[in-house]
Design an enzyme around this catalytic site. Structure first.
Site, PDB file in Angstrom:
ATOM      1  N   ARG A  25      13.589  -1.888  13.918  1.00 36.17           N
ATOM      2  CA  ARG A  25      12.585  -1.981  13.322  1.00 36.17           C
ATOM      3  C   ARG A  25      13.272  -2.307  11.881  1.00 36.17           C
ATOM      4  O   ARG A  25      13.047  -1.689  10.809  1.00 36.17           O
ATOM      5  CB  ARG A  25      11.614  -1.090  13.097  1.00 36.17           C
ATOM      6  N   HIS A  26      14.406  -3.285  11.956  1.00 37.96           N
ATOM      7  CA  HIS A  26      15.000  -3.479  10.661  1.00 37.96           C
ATOM      8  C   HIS A  26      15.934  -4.865  10.787  1.00 37.96           C
ATOM      9  O   HIS A  26      16.019  -5.268  11.723  1.00 37.96           O
ATOM     10  CB  HIS A  26      15.888  -2.481  10.114  1.00 37.96           C
ATOM     11  N   ALA A  27      16.175  -5.247   9.693  1.00 35.88           N
ATOM     12  CA  ALA A  27      17.368  -6.412   9.586  1.00 35.88           C
ATOM     13  C   ALA A  27      18.495  -5.871   8.608  1.00 35.88           C
ATOM     14  O   ALA A  27      18.330  -4.954   8.037  1.00 35.88           O
ATOM     15  CB  ALA A  27      16.532  -7.638   9.025  1.00 35.88           C
TER      16      ALA A  27
END
Length: 139
Positions: free
Chosen positions: A50-52
């Site tokens: 749930r990230h970049a």
């Protein structure tokens, strides 16, 4: 950008004793490995990632069990099944990633191009979408 996310098949060596899979930095994967971590013990309904990342590239390999990885570049999404220990997925920087649908025996190995730095993580999806929109407009 999502077209740069790709499955990589690593060379397998094996005989009656079992299998050996070799993964070499700057050869089998397109970067020098600066960090290695793995995820295990996640329930099937848990979503990890749930990230970049601004700077980090990753290769994810399910060395045991299975999982899925959904990648997103702000326009398109694609789902990869990691279901064989000699298959990995390359994720370039600035790709949103969700890892999920972990089997009970899943061990997801993560190879990273950068050392951990919390400041290079984008953890809010709306912020990510805004950044990607701005990047496209400025090209």
């Amino acid at each position: 950008m999502i077209e740069n996310c790709k499955l990589i098949e690593f060379p397998q060596n094996g005989d009656e004793r079992g299998h050996l899979v070799v993964v070499e930095a700057n050869k089998d994967i397109p970067f020098a490995i600066k960090r290695v971590f793995y995820i295990y013990g996640s329930d099937q309904d848990v979503i990890r990632g749930r990230h970049a990342n601004y700077n980090s590239e990753f290769v994810l390999i399910n060395v045991a069990g299975t999982s899925k990885v959904k990648v997103d570049d702000g326009i398109s999404q694609k789902i990869f099944d990691l279901d064989r220990p000699h298959i990995g997925i390359y994720l370039p920087k600035l790709v949103w990633k969700d890892m999920y649908d972990f089997s009970k025996d899943s061990v997801l190995l993560c190879l990273a191009s950068e050392h951990y730095d919390a400041a290079e993580y984008i953890r809010d999806y709306e912020t990510y979408l805004s950044l990607m929109r701005n990047n496209r407009e400025n090209k």
